[in-house]
Design a protein around this motif. Sequence first.
Motif, PDB file in Angstrom:
ATOM      1  N   LEU A 198       4.048  18.324  -1.469  1.00 12.75           N
ATOM      2  CA  LEU A 198       2.744  18.450  -2.147  1.00 12.75           C
ATOM      3  C   LEU A 198       1.697  17.543  -1.494  1.00 12.75           C
ATOM      4  CD1 LEU A 198       3.817  18.520  -5.927  1.00 12.75           C
ATOM      5  CD2 LEU A 198       3.505  20.428  -4.358  1.00 12.75           C
ATOM      6  N   VAL A 199       2.113  16.304  -1.173  1.00  9.13           N
ATOM      7  CA  VAL A 199       1.160  15.354  -0.564  1.00  9.13           C
ATOM      8  C   VAL A 199       0.670  15.910   0.774  1.00  9.13           C
ATOM      9  CG1 VAL A 199       0.921  13.035   0.441  1.00  9.13           C
ATOM     10  CG2 VAL A 199       2.113  13.320  -1.749  1.00  9.13           C
ATOM     11  N   HIS A 200       1.583  16.450   1.580  1.00  9.09           N
ATOM     12  CA  HIS A 200       1.183  16.999   2.871  1.00  9.09           C
ATOM     13  C   HIS A 200       0.408  18.315   2.701  1.00  9.09           C
ATOM     14  CE1 HIS A 200       3.893  14.634   5.910  1.00  9.09           C
ATOM     15  NE2 HIS A 200       3.133  13.866   5.163  1.00  9.09           N
ATOM     16  N   ASP A 201       0.805  19.108   1.736  1.00  9.98           N
ATOM     17  CA  ASP A 201       0.115  20.383   1.488  1.00  9.98           C
ATOM     18  C   ASP A 201      -1.369  20.164   1.133  1.00  9.98           C
ATOM     19  OD1 ASP A 201       0.346  23.301   1.051  1.00  9.98           O
ATOM     20  OD2 ASP A 201      -0.128  22.812  -1.020  1.00  9.98           O
ATOM     21  N   LEU A 255       0.824  -1.216   0.000  1.00 11.24           N
ATOM     22  CA  LEU A 255       0.000   0.000   0.000  1.00 11.24           C
ATOM     23  C   LEU A 255       0.861   1.271   0.000  1.00 11.24           C
ATOM     24  CD1 LEU A 255      -2.762   1.390   0.167  1.00 11.24           C
ATOM     25  CD2 LEU A 255      -2.682   1.100   2.653  1.00 11.24           C
ATOM     26  N   ILE A 256       1.898   1.291   0.822  1.00 10.16           N
ATOM     27  CA  ILE A 256       2.708   2.516   0.899  1.00 10.16           C
ATOM     28  C   ILE A 256       3.481   2.726  -0.413  1.00 10.16           C
ATOM     29  CG2 ILE A 256       4.779   1.533   2.045  1.00 10.16           C
ATOM     30  CD1 ILE A 256       3.324   4.938   2.898  1.00 10.16           C
ATOM     31  N   HIS A 257       3.948   1.626  -1.011  1.00 11.90           N
ATOM     32  CA  HIS A 257       4.717   1.780  -2.255  1.00 11.90           C
ATOM     33  C   HIS A 257       3.811   2.168  -3.430  1.00 11.90           C
ATOM     34  CE1 HIS A 257       7.549  -0.592   0.309  1.00 11.90           C
ATOM     35  NE2 HIS A 257       8.177   0.549   0.068  1.00 11.90           N
ATOM     36  N   GLU A 258       2.599   1.663  -3.385  1.00 12.96           N
ATOM     37  CA  GLU A 258       1.628   2.063  -4.414  1.00 12.96           C
ATOM     38  C   GLU A 258       1.306   3.558  -4.254  1.00 12.96           C
ATOM     39  OE1 GLU A 258      -2.947   1.221  -5.707  1.00 12.96           O
ATOM     40  OE2 GLU A 258      -2.082  -0.112  -4.192  1.00 12.96           O
ATOM     41  N   ALA A 259       1.103   3.977  -2.996  1.00 13.85           N
ATOM     42  CA  ALA A 259       0.736   5.379  -2.737  1.00 13.85           C
ATOM     43  C   ALA A 259       1.887   6.332  -3.092  1.00 13.85           C
ATOM     44  CB  ALA A 259       0.322   5.541  -1.278  1.00 13.85           C
ATOM     45  N   ILE A 260       3.112   5.927  -2.788  1.00 17.97           N
ATOM     46  CA  ILE A 260       4.285   6.756  -3.137  1.00 17.97           C
ATOM     47  C   ILE A 260       4.352   6.929  -4.652  1.00 17.97           C
ATOM     48  CG2 ILE A 260       6.822   6.664  -3.297  1.00 17.97           C
ATOM     49  CD1 ILE A 260       6.799   5.408  -0.458  1.00 17.97           C
ATOM     50  N   ARG A 261       4.251   5.805  -5.358  1.00 16.52           N
ATOM     51  CA  ARG A 261       4.354   5.856  -6.819  1.00 16.52           C
ATOM     52  C   ARG A 261       3.186   6.631  -7.437  1.00 16.52           C
ATOM     53  NH1 ARG A 261       7.474   2.365  -9.764  1.00 16.52           N
ATOM     54  NH2 ARG A 261       9.244   1.623  -8.530  1.00 16.52           N
ATOM     55  N   LEU A 295       8.445   9.694   1.633  1.00 19.19           N
ATOM     56  CA  LEU A 295       9.127  10.423   0.543  1.00 19.19           C
ATOM     57  C   LEU A 295      10.229  11.322   1.093  1.00 19.19           C
ATOM     58  CD1 LEU A 295       6.006  11.286  -1.619  1.00 19.19           C
ATOM     59  CD2 LEU A 295       8.059  10.141  -2.496  1.00 19.19           C
ATOM     60  N   LEU A 296       9.923  11.988   2.208  1.00 15.68           N
ATOM     61  CA  LEU A 296      10.923  12.868   2.826  1.00 15.68           C
ATOM     62  C   LEU A 296      12.142  12.051   3.282  1.00 15.68           C
ATOM     63  CD1 LEU A 296      11.919  15.517   4.133  1.00 15.68           C
ATOM     64  CD2 LEU A 296      10.429  15.047   6.067  1.00 15.68           C
ATOM     65  N   THR A 302      -2.593   7.059   5.296  1.00 16.85           N
ATOM     66  CA  THR A 302      -1.621   6.605   4.283  1.00 16.85           C
ATOM     67  C   THR A 302      -0.950   7.802   3.615  1.00 16.85           C
ATOM     68  OG1 THR A 302      -2.915   4.615   3.927  1.00 16.85           O
ATOM     69  CG2 THR A 302      -1.343   5.171   2.202  1.00 16.85           C
ATOM     70  N   ALA A 303      -1.707   8.882   3.397  1.00 11.31           N
ATOM     71  CA  ALA A 303      -1.110  10.064   2.756  1.00 11.31           C
ATOM     72  C   ALA A 303      -0.052  10.701   3.657  1.00 11.31           C
ATOM     73  CB  ALA A 303      -2.194  11.078   2.403  1.00 11.31           C
ATOM     74  N   ILE A 304      -0.323  10.749   4.956  1.00 14.56           N
ATOM     75  CA  ILE A 304       0.684  11.297   5.881  1.00 14.56           C
ATOM     76  C   ILE A 304       1.942  10.429   5.813  1.00 14.56           C
ATOM     77  CG2 ILE A 304       1.249  11.693   8.336  1.00 14.56           C
ATOM     78  CD1 ILE A 304      -1.762  12.410   8.743  1.00 14.56           C
ATOM     79  N   LEU A 305       1.728   9.128   5.830  1.00 14.06           N
ATOM     80  CA  LEU A 305       2.885   8.221   5.787  1.00 14.06           C
ATOM     81  C   LEU A 305       3.596   8.276   4.427  1.00 14.06           C
ATOM     82  CD1 LEU A 305       1.304   5.247   7.759  1.00 14.06           C
ATOM     83  CD2 LEU A 305       3.141   6.760   8.540  1.00 14.06           C
ATOM     84  N   THR A 306       2.836   8.509   3.368  1.00  8.39           N
ATOM     85  CA  THR A 306       3.450   8.657   2.037  1.00  8.39           C
ATOM     86  C   THR A 306       4.409   9.845   2.053  1.00  8.39           C
ATOM     87  OG1 THR A 306       1.509   7.751   0.937  1.00  8.39           O
ATOM     88  CG2 THR A 306       2.966   9.104  -0.418  1.00  8.39           C
TER      89      THR A 306
END
Length: 301
Positions: free
Chosen positions: A85-88, A35-41, A121-122, A113-117
């Motif tokens: 951008l994801v956090h913004d 899930l996290i790798h899908e969300a990152i990509r 990324l950071l 998941t977005a917070i963790l994405t």
Amino acid sequence: MKMNGNLKSYLNKRRSEVDRVLESYLPGPTCEPALIHEAIRYSLFAGGKRIRPILCLAACESVGGRSEVALPFAAAIELLHTYSLVHDDLPAMDNDTYRRGKLTNHKMFGEATAILTGDALLTAAFTMIAEKGLAASVSPKKVLKIILELGSASGSTGMVGGQLNDIESQGKEGLYLEKLKEIHTHKTGVLIRAAIRIGGILGGAGPKKLSQLTAFGEKAGLAFQIADDILDVEGKEETLGKPVGNDQTRGKWTYPALVGVSRAKKEAAVLIEEALESLKSFGPEADSLRHIAYYITHREK
Ligand code: GRG
């Protein structure tokens, strides 16, 4: 105004180089936890312009360096930018539904998941710099300098601080230009300046050239955010990949809100002139950088 063909092909070529490096560096979408790798990509390969890495590569070339050396470091900057951008876009920040023409990360995968994405990324940005730095022929001292540049530009006295001031100022009275410049410089400008400085450091710039690149980055970075403000008023939703007019709805402090679109355009054009002036002692190796400066205020997204 349309982009000239040479610049368009330069940007396309550089963008695919950056994408290739990111693609091969990141865990695949089925790597656990999938899930996290899908969300990152999902957010990383959603069609960003890659302007920060491209500026980094062009800055490296501008001082006679080889852009291949800078490529993994430039790509790492995009990881960090995508986190922002994801956090913004999160409900606690801008609460946006669309980004880069797609649903925002939290709309697609949920807020946690977005917070963790963003977190991943950071973290990946700095891991990538360390890992690629160890593997490359770049000296450990330069790698540390790059980490310092990126860390200080993106932290509480840089991008995060700018973001906080941006949020705090929304809907408030007493708008004035110096304060707006400060917010824009921190929110957006410092990361752009860091990308350019990192390119310069990797290209072997001496103190004089580095300070000229820094001046270029400061002006170009502020102009980039002014152009972003203008696009929120005049841009096309289908080209931008997100609704227009958001800044006004949210009572954001922007150049068009403060001085009007026409003066905002003039201010951005003057900044680009000044940025170009900083490169006057550079040779033709800096032409790509010069052309990208022009693109900053003439882009359609
Ligand atoms: C630390 C919780 C936490 C959040 C950080 C710092 C931050 C959130 C957000 C950064 C602020 C931000 C999004 C500034 C706007 C900068 C800007 C113009 C972004 C768009 O960049 P482009 O046009 O976009 O390069 P693409 O999609 O092409 O990459």
